[in-house]
Design a protein around this motif. Structure first.
Motif, short mmCIF file in Angstrom:
data_model
loop_
_atom_site.label_atom_id
_atom_site.label_comp_id
_atom_site.label_asym_id
_atom_site.label_seq_id
_atom_site.Cartn_x
_atom_site.Cartn_y
_atom_site.Cartn_z
N GLY A 134 0.68 -1.18 -0.02
CA GLY A 134 0.00 0.01 -0.13
C GLY A 134 0.87 1.20 -0.01
O GLY A 134 0.28 2.43 0.27
N ARG A 135 2.14 1.06 -0.35
CA ARG A 135 2.94 2.57 -0.46
C ARG A 135 3.97 2.09 -1.52
O ARG A 135 4.24 1.12 -1.97
CB ARG A 135 3.69 2.57 0.78
CG ARG A 135 4.68 1.47 1.33
CD ARG A 135 4.65 1.46 2.85
NE ARG A 135 3.68 1.04 3.43
CZ ARG A 135 3.49 1.24 4.98
NH1 ARG A 135 4.58 1.64 5.61
NH2 ARG A 135 2.32 0.87 5.38
N GLU A 157 -1.70 7.29 6.20
CA GLU A 157 -1.32 5.85 6.22
C GLU A 157 -0.43 5.39 7.39
O GLU A 157 0.23 6.29 7.75
CB GLU A 157 -0.70 5.56 4.79
CG GLU A 157 -0.52 4.00 4.79
CD GLU A 157 0.10 3.77 3.25
OE1 GLU A 157 0.57 2.48 3.08
OE2 GLU A 157 0.27 4.67 2.51
#
Length: 222
Positions: A134-135, A157
């Motif tokens: 997710g990054r 996040e």
């Protein structure tokens, strides 16, 4: 000399609270983030080279890790502008200098004696980055019980999703938020083993250097 030498405790140096001190070489000064030893030390520092400054040739029996933060850092092998990551293994040597001036993040005497990895990575090259968890992640090194990378997180996040065996980070851009604390660019944080769900990216996101594992270890037993 001992600075932030208890690796069982959290250590923080905020980016707006640097205390610069002179090095033995004229034109070169540093912020000592953690340190065990005198001039030959297990050390993590921010080092600033004035324009046209240099350091004499020297060896790194315990290895050296460098991230160029600004300006251009040079040695006999080349010139490395901001964003370059250098890893020099134990037993290596060089003669560093900077014509225009540079600020670098440096870690000394923290590699395994058998580590022979030499790396030169341009982290400003888009092809150095991959999507993961997710990054965006720029992998720098993995081996001998440690992982080193750069990470870009979107606003809000969460940084850590699992318990740690110890971590060290440097905020490169944006902000990192932990409970009521905001860590701006340049902030350095070292975390002992545990869970840290409170660390999230600030409202504009964050880019950071992250090392997991091998904290407190050295090849010389300082």
């Amino acid at each position: 000399m001992k600075i932030n030498a208890d690796f069982s405790r959290r250590a923080v140096v905020a980016g707006d609270q640097y205390q610069w001190c002179a090095s033995p070489q004229q034109g070169v000064e540093r912020v000592m983030l953690d340190r065990l030893g005198e001039e030959k030390a297990r050390a993590t520092s921010i080092v600033r080279y004035a324009p046209s400054s240099h350091f004499p040739r020297h060896q790194h029996p315990g290895g050296e890790e460098i991230l160029v933060l600004s300006g251009t850092f040079s040695d006999e092998d080349g010139h490395y502008p901001a964003g370059w990551y250098l890893r020099n293994p134990p037993g290596s040597s060089h003669q560093p200098f900077s014509d225009q001036g540079a600020t670098i993040f440096v870690k000394l005497w923290q590699m395994d004696a058998a580590d022979n990895c030499q790396a030169r990575i341009d982290t400003r090259d888009p092809t150095s980055w991959q999507q993961g968890d997710g990054r965006e992640i720029c992998a720098l090194y993995s081996g001998f019980g440690e992982q080193v990378n750069l990470q870009r997180l979107a606003a809000g996040e969460r940084l850590f999703h699992t318990p740690l065996q110890g971590a060290e980070l440097l905020v490169l851009e944006g902000e990192l938020v932990s409970d009521a604390h905001t860590f701006c660019q340049g902030s350095w944080i070292r975390l002992p083993a545990g869970e840290y769900p409170e660390f999230i990216a600030g409202p504009l996101g964050v880019t950071l250097y992250l090392k997991i594992g091998r904290l407190g270890k050295t090849t010389l037993g300082f």
